[in-house]
Design a protein around this motif. Structure first.
Motif, PDB file in Angstrom:
ATOM      1  N   VAL A   1       0.841  -1.198   0.000  1.00 46.64           N
ATOM      2  CA  VAL A   1       0.000   0.000   0.000  1.00 46.64           C
ATOM      3  C   VAL A   1       0.879   1.253   0.000  1.00 46.64           C
ATOM      4  O   VAL A   1       0.643   2.193  -0.764  1.00 46.64           O
ATOM      5  CB  VAL A   1      -0.970  -0.010   1.202  1.00 46.64           C
ATOM      6  N   ALA A   2       1.901   1.250   0.845  1.00 50.41           N
ATOM      7  CA  ALA A   2       2.816   2.408   0.895  1.00 50.41           C
ATOM      8  C   ALA A   2       3.515   2.594  -0.447  1.00 50.41           C
ATOM      9  O   ALA A   2       3.670   3.725  -0.921  1.00 50.41           O
ATOM     10  CB  ALA A   2       3.844   2.223   2.011  1.00 50.41           C
ATOM     11  N   ALA A   3       3.937   1.498  -1.067  1.00 46.06           N
ATOM     12  CA  ALA A   3       4.606   1.590  -2.371  1.00 46.06           C
ATOM     13  C   ALA A   3       3.668   2.184  -3.415  1.00 46.06           C
ATOM     14  O   ALA A   3       4.083   3.013  -4.237  1.00 46.06           O
ATOM     15  CB  ALA A   3       5.100   0.219  -2.807  1.00 46.06           C
TER      16      ALA A   3
ATOM     17  N   LEU B   1       3.151   5.956  -2.622  1.00 48.12           N
ATOM     18  CA  LEU B   1       4.342   6.740  -2.942  1.00 48.12           C
ATOM     19  C   LEU B   1       4.761   6.616  -4.401  1.00 48.12           C
ATOM     20  O   LEU B   1       5.742   7.222  -4.820  1.00 48.12           O
ATOM     21  CB  LEU B   1       5.505   6.319  -2.037  1.00 48.12           C
ATOM     22  N   ARG B   2       3.992   5.810  -5.138  1.00 52.87           N
ATOM     23  CA  ARG B   2       4.288   5.572  -6.560  1.00 52.87           C
ATOM     24  C   ARG B   2       5.741   5.153  -6.766  1.00 52.87           C
ATOM     25  O   ARG B   2       6.462   5.704  -7.599  1.00 52.87           O
ATOM     26  CB  ARG B   2       3.941   6.791  -7.389  1.00 52.87           C
ATOM     27  N   THR B   3       6.131   4.170  -5.981  1.00 53.03           N
ATOM     28  CA  THR B   3       7.494   3.658  -6.040  1.00 53.03           C
ATOM     29  C   THR B   3       7.731   2.994  -7.390  1.00 53.03           C
ATOM     30  O   THR B   3       7.000   2.068  -7.764  1.00 53.03           O
ATOM     31  CB  THR B   3       7.728   2.635  -4.914  1.00 53.03           C
ATOM     32  N   PRO B   4       8.735   3.435  -8.127  1.00 55.78           N
ATOM     33  CA  PRO B   4       9.006   2.802  -9.428  1.00 55.78           C
ATOM     34  C   PRO B   4       9.519   1.372  -9.235  1.00 55.78           C
ATOM     35  O   PRO B   4      10.307   1.101  -8.327  1.00 55.78           O
ATOM     36  CB  PRO B   4      10.077   3.690 -10.056  1.00 55.78           C
TER      37      PRO B   4
ATOM     38  N   VAL C   1      12.755   3.676   4.405  1.00 54.83           N
ATOM     39  CA  VAL C   1      12.203   4.612   3.419  1.00 54.83           C
ATOM     40  C   VAL C   1      12.706   6.020   3.699  1.00 54.83           C
ATOM     41  O   VAL C   1      13.084   6.750   2.775  1.00 54.83           O
ATOM     42  CB  VAL C   1      10.656   4.557   3.410  1.00 54.83           C
ATOM     43  N   VAL C   2      12.732   6.392   4.973  1.00 60.56           N
ATOM     44  CA  VAL C   2      13.216   7.731   5.344  1.00 60.56           C
ATOM     45  C   VAL C   2      14.697   7.887   5.001  1.00 60.56           C
ATOM     46  O   VAL C   2      15.125   8.899   4.454  1.00 60.56           O
ATOM     47  CB  VAL C   2      12.978   7.998   6.847  1.00 60.56           C
TER      48      VAL C   2
ATOM     49  N   PRO D   1      12.079   5.453  -1.203  1.00 61.26           N
ATOM     50  CA  PRO D   1      10.981   4.524  -1.428  1.00 61.26           C
ATOM     51  C   PRO D   1      11.378   3.206  -2.093  1.00 61.26           C
ATOM     52  O   PRO D   1      10.622   2.240  -2.045  1.00 61.26           O
ATOM     53  CB  PRO D   1      10.000   5.296  -2.300  1.00 61.26           C
ATOM     54  N   ALA D   2      12.558   3.140  -2.684  1.00 63.33           N
ATOM     55  CA  ALA D   2      12.996   1.868  -3.273  1.00 63.33           C
ATOM     56  C   ALA D   2      13.104   0.786  -2.198  1.00 63.33           C
ATOM     57  O   ALA D   2      13.011  -0.413  -2.500  1.00 63.33           O
ATOM     58  CB  ALA D   2      14.329   2.039  -3.988  1.00 63.33           C
TER      59      ALA D   2
END
Length: 117
Positions: A19-21, A24-27, A79-80, A84-85
């Motif tokens: 959900v977080a990915a 955050l629209r993590t590629p 992540v911080v 986000p990868a």
């Protein structure tokens, strides 16, 4: 130790990570996915070398609960710190673990009840 419980615990971490990915629209790129897959396989290999000790430790309810909490908090911190990868690394690792559990379960079912642990 049950595979169903272990899968549920992995899912309890994978769902918020996914959900977080998405939020955050993590590629989705190969490098973090590769790190997650290799990391999961390496961890399973290392734990299999001390399987009885790992199994005894994992049977403690507090260890399982702390592991889920630590995985979620650790992922948030990653992540911080790393970006986000990190979400992709964790998601790939957990997906690999779930796939491994599924393969082991299918093999167990094919071999019959006399060979199940």
């Amino acid at each position: 130790m049950t595979r169903r419980r272990d899968a549920a615990l992995a899912g309890a971490v994978l769902v918020p990570v996914a959900v977080a990915a998405a939020l955050l629209r993590t590629p989705v790129t190969a490098e973090p996915a590769f790190v997650g897959v290799v990391g999961a396989l390496a961890l399973e290999l290392a734990l299999s070398m001390r399987a009885s000790s790992a199994r005894r430790l994992w049977e403690r309810r507090g260890v399982r609960a702390a592991s889920v909490a630590l995985a979620i908090v650790g992922t948030a911190l990653a992540v911080v710190v790393f970006g986000p990868a990190s979400l992709l690394v964790v998601a790939a690792g957990l997906s690999t673990y779930l796939l491994l559990l599924a393969v082991v379960e299918l093999q167990s079912r094919r071999s019959g009840p006399e060979r199940r642990p």
